[in-house]
Design a protein around this motif. Structure first.
Motif, PDB file in Angstrom:
ATOM      1  N   ALA A  72       0.828  -1.204   0.000  1.00  0.00           N
ATOM      2  CA  ALA A  72       0.000   0.000   0.000  1.00  0.00           C
ATOM      3  C   ALA A  72       0.867   1.261   0.000  1.00  0.00           C
ATOM      4  O   ALA A  72       0.567   2.238  -0.687  1.00  0.00           O
ATOM      5  N   THR A 120      -5.805  -4.033  -1.889  1.00  0.00           N
ATOM      6  CA  THR A 120      -5.969  -4.324  -0.463  1.00  0.00           C
ATOM      7  C   THR A 120      -7.453  -4.417  -0.099  1.00  0.00           C
ATOM      8  O   THR A 120      -7.833  -5.206   0.760  1.00  0.00           O
ATOM      9  N   ILE A 182      -3.179   6.952   2.606  1.00  0.00           N
ATOM     10  CA  ILE A 182      -2.734   5.557   2.472  1.00  0.00           C
ATOM     11  C   ILE A 182      -1.390   5.372   3.163  1.00  0.00           C
ATOM     12  O   ILE A 182      -1.172   4.399   3.887  1.00  0.00           O
TER      13      ILE A 182
END
Length: 193
Positions: A72, A120, A182
């Protein structure tokens, strides 16, 4: 077992995470640089990535010793670079003149369509929804993505140069914000704000 409610839920969640409508200014900007974006190739590559992650995402990352958080953060850095490019009018993404389809895969298929957030999210959805319903939700989103990619020339004509410039800067700021979010949530998961 196929469940319409699950399919609708998955489709809406993925639609909001993929946010292909928000990526229109980026796609138009890239098309101007490379000349042509192969919508089929970008959609297919994104679809393959999403289905692969649905089936074996954690295992694939585990083979490389990479956690979901690491993945991520890497995606966040790419999104940050795209956002900075849009706001500052600089060129970080340099197209390779010999690889005309390059922009179709990076950064359109990954990370714009099948980015760290999308992948994700797919891993997270597996805890709540049946795999077949997630797969159908992915396919429905890919149909919409393909339609938007094919319509960028028409959208560019409708918005005009000034409209595109304003949209590009607004979405650049949004991309930077998403990248920071993020990054923060994955680099500092225990951080209480």
């Amino acid at each position: 077992m196929i469940d319409l409610k699950q399919i609708l839920s998955v489709s809406l969640i993925l639609f909001s995470v993929i946010d292909i409508l928000g990526s229109i200014p980026i796609i138009i900007n890239l098309r101007k640089k490379v000349g042509h974006i192969q919508s089929e190739k970008a959609t297919l590559a994104a679809g393959v990535l999403m289905i692969l992650f649905l089936l074996a995402g954690k295992s694939i990352l585990g083979l490389f010793g990479i956690g979901v958080e690491d993945f991520a953060i890497a995606g966040a850095l790419i999104i940050f670079a795209l956002g900075a490019e849009m706001i500052l009018g600089i060129e970080l993404f340099k197209p390779d003149p010999e690889a005309s389809s390059g922009a179709s895969i990076v950064p359109i298929a990954f990370p714009l369509i099948a980015g760290a957030g999308t992948l994700t999210t797919i891993l997270t959805l597996k805890a709540e929804f049946d795999q077949v319903n997630i797969a159908i939700g992915i396919l429905l989103n890919l149909v919409f993505v393909y339609t938007v990619l094919k319509s960028t020339t028409w959208l560019e004509r409708k918005l005009g140069k000034t409209g595109l410039d304003v949209l590009r800067r607004i979405f650049g700021i949004i991309l930077l914000s998403i990248a920071v979010k993020i990054f923060k949530s994955n680099a500092f998961p225990m951080d209480i704000v």
